[in-house]
Scaffold this active site. Structure first.
Site, PDB file in Angstrom:
ATOM      1  N   ASP A 106      -4.332   2.389  -4.830  1.00 18.58           N
ATOM      2  CA  ASP A 106      -2.874   2.416  -4.652  1.00 18.58           C
ATOM      3  C   ASP A 106      -2.366   1.120  -4.046  1.00 18.58           C
ATOM      4  O   ASP A 106      -1.300   1.095  -3.446  1.00 18.58           O
ATOM      5  CB  ASP A 106      -2.485   3.597  -3.757  1.00 18.58           C
ATOM      6  CG  ASP A 106      -3.085   3.496  -2.361  1.00 18.58           C
ATOM      7  OD1 ASP A 106      -4.233   3.023  -2.247  1.00 18.58           O
ATOM      8  OD2 ASP A 106      -2.415   3.880  -1.389  1.00 18.58           O
ATOM      9  N   ASP A 128      -1.616   9.004 -10.778  1.00 16.44           N
ATOM     10  CA  ASP A 128      -1.526   7.921 -11.765  1.00 16.44           C
ATOM     11  C   ASP A 128      -0.082   7.701 -12.198  1.00 16.44           C
ATOM     12  O   ASP A 128       0.357   6.558 -12.399  1.00 16.44           O
ATOM     13  CB  ASP A 128      -2.384   8.246 -12.983  1.00 16.44           C
ATOM     14  CG  ASP A 128      -3.873   8.082 -12.716  1.00 16.44           C
ATOM     15  OD1 ASP A 128      -4.236   7.549 -11.641  1.00 16.44           O
ATOM     16  OD2 ASP A 128      -4.676   8.504 -13.575  1.00 16.44           O
ATOM     17  N   ASN A 145      -2.475  12.601  -4.036  1.00 14.47           N
ATOM     18  CA  ASN A 145      -3.559  12.914  -4.968  1.00 14.47           C
ATOM     19  C   ASN A 145      -4.153  14.289  -4.685  1.00 14.47           C
ATOM     20  O   ASN A 145      -4.396  15.088  -5.589  1.00 14.47           O
ATOM     21  CB  ASN A 145      -4.652  11.848  -4.877  1.00 14.47           C
ATOM     22  CG  ASN A 145      -4.524  10.785  -5.950  1.00 14.47           C
ATOM     23  OD1 ASN A 145      -3.832  10.967  -6.945  1.00 14.47           O
ATOM     24  ND2 ASN A 145      -5.181   9.662  -5.755  1.00 14.47           N
ATOM     25  N   ASP A 184       0.854  -1.176   0.000  1.00 17.00           N
ATOM     26  CA  ASP A 184       0.000   0.000   0.000  1.00 17.00           C
ATOM     27  C   ASP A 184       0.900   1.239   0.000  1.00 17.00           C
ATOM     28  O   ASP A 184       1.850   1.321   0.787  1.00 17.00           O
ATOM     29  CB  ASP A 184      -0.897  -0.015   1.241  1.00 17.00           C
ATOM     30  CG  ASP A 184      -1.841   1.165   1.291  1.00 17.00           C
ATOM     31  OD1 ASP A 184      -2.937   1.042   0.712  1.00 17.00           O
ATOM     32  OD2 ASP A 184      -1.487   2.197   1.905  1.00 17.00           O
TER      33      ASP A 184
END
Length: 303
Positions: free
Chosen positions: A220, A194, A185, A177
């Site tokens: 993610d 991304d 983000n 993770d």
């Protein structure tokens, strides 16, 4: 009945290429479809030895079939029909896939008097197979990162569990993770997020062993399903994944750094895929609670 077409006219109306050979393999007939598929006219081919290198059939491994592996020769030897898929050399120099069938011709007393070979363009079949293989490949690949997706994870786990149950082949599941990915983000936008995932996925794919399988399970989150592995190899792999995640070059993130937390679980007696992944997830939570950029595995800690 009048006006019936001749045998030659019927053969020339066929969509399949066809030619006839004598026992010596001299070609005695070559139809129009054979001309269209191969580029060689009847004048080019009739009276020639079929193994003179003009057609020069080869299989998908590149093995020439005009010698000992020639289906026409084998059919004239034992009388049994044969069908093979080969590449035919066109007069223009390129090769094209064809499906070839060889059938023996017999005289009235039953002796073999030659053979007939029919061949048809096989491009559509090969294009269809390629399309199906590509569709299957795409259905197993995460479109953003290019690593496996959840469907590929399920298939890999099923195979690994089966090997474990049959042969005792020990493997592990790792879940990864990205630490504080929401902050990335929210601060830099989804395009930057991304880009992080794409770079990270490539780094992970290069860091694992040939027998290991990397997938993106969503958002993610990633997973690695290993091949046969020992505890020491698992610890080494986990450390390597930490390193490549931190060392990746993530544009526009300075001064932010990307780190990952990892949970790992080794297959145990009685495990199914869901139980194994639950234990790996539990270890990931332990790693997160320990301060992120951490890893935890059940090789030394009970789940």
């Amino acid at each position: 009945m009048t006006g019936a077409p001749s045998h030659a006219a019927l053969l020339d109306a066929m969509s399949d290429g066809m030619y006839v050979v004598e026992p010596s393999r001299l070609i005695t007939y070559w139809n129009r479809a054979a001309e269209a598929i191969s580029g060689f006219s009847a004048d080019d081919m009739v009276g020639r030895w079929c193994g003179d290198g003009r057609l020069n059939h080869v299989n998908e491994r590149g093995v020439e079939l005009c010698g000992a592996s020639c289906p026409l020769v084998a059919t004239m030897r034992d009388g049994r029909p044969r069908s093979v898929r080969v590449f035919l050399h066109h007069r223009d120099g390129h090769v094209r896939p064809v499906h070839v069938t060889a059938v023996a011709l017999r005289s009235e007393d039953g002796t073999i008097s030659g053979a007939v070979e029919t061949f048809r363009d096989d491009s559509d079949r090969r294009e269809l197979e390629q399309d199906l293989r590509e569709a299957e490949r795409l259905s197993l690949v995460d479109p953003l990162t290019g690593v496996g997706n959840r469907r590929s994870l399920d298939g890999c786990l099923s195979r690994r569990i089966a090997d474990w149950e049959r042969h005792g082949t020990r493997f592990a599941a790792l879940v990864l993770d990205v630490d504080r990915f929401k902050q990335t983000n929210d601060t830099l936008g989804h395009e930057a997020g991304d880009a992080v995932l794409m770079v990270l996925a490539r780094s992970l794919a290069h860091a694992v062993r040939a027998t290991d399988h990397v997938v993106r399970t969503g958002g993610d989150e990633f997973a690695v399903i290993t091949g046969p592995i020992t505890d020491d190899e698992l610890r080494s792999l986990t450390a390597r994944l930490q390193v490549v995640a931190a060392q990746g070059r993530y544009e526009d993130l300075s001064p932010m750094r990307i780190t990952v937390s990892i949970g790992a679980a080794t297959v145990a007696v009685g495990d199914d895929a869901a139980a194994l992944m639950r234990r790996a997830d539990h270890q990931l939570l332990r790693a997160k609670r320990a301060g992120r950029k951490r890893d935890a595995d059940d090789a030394t800690t009970a789940p």
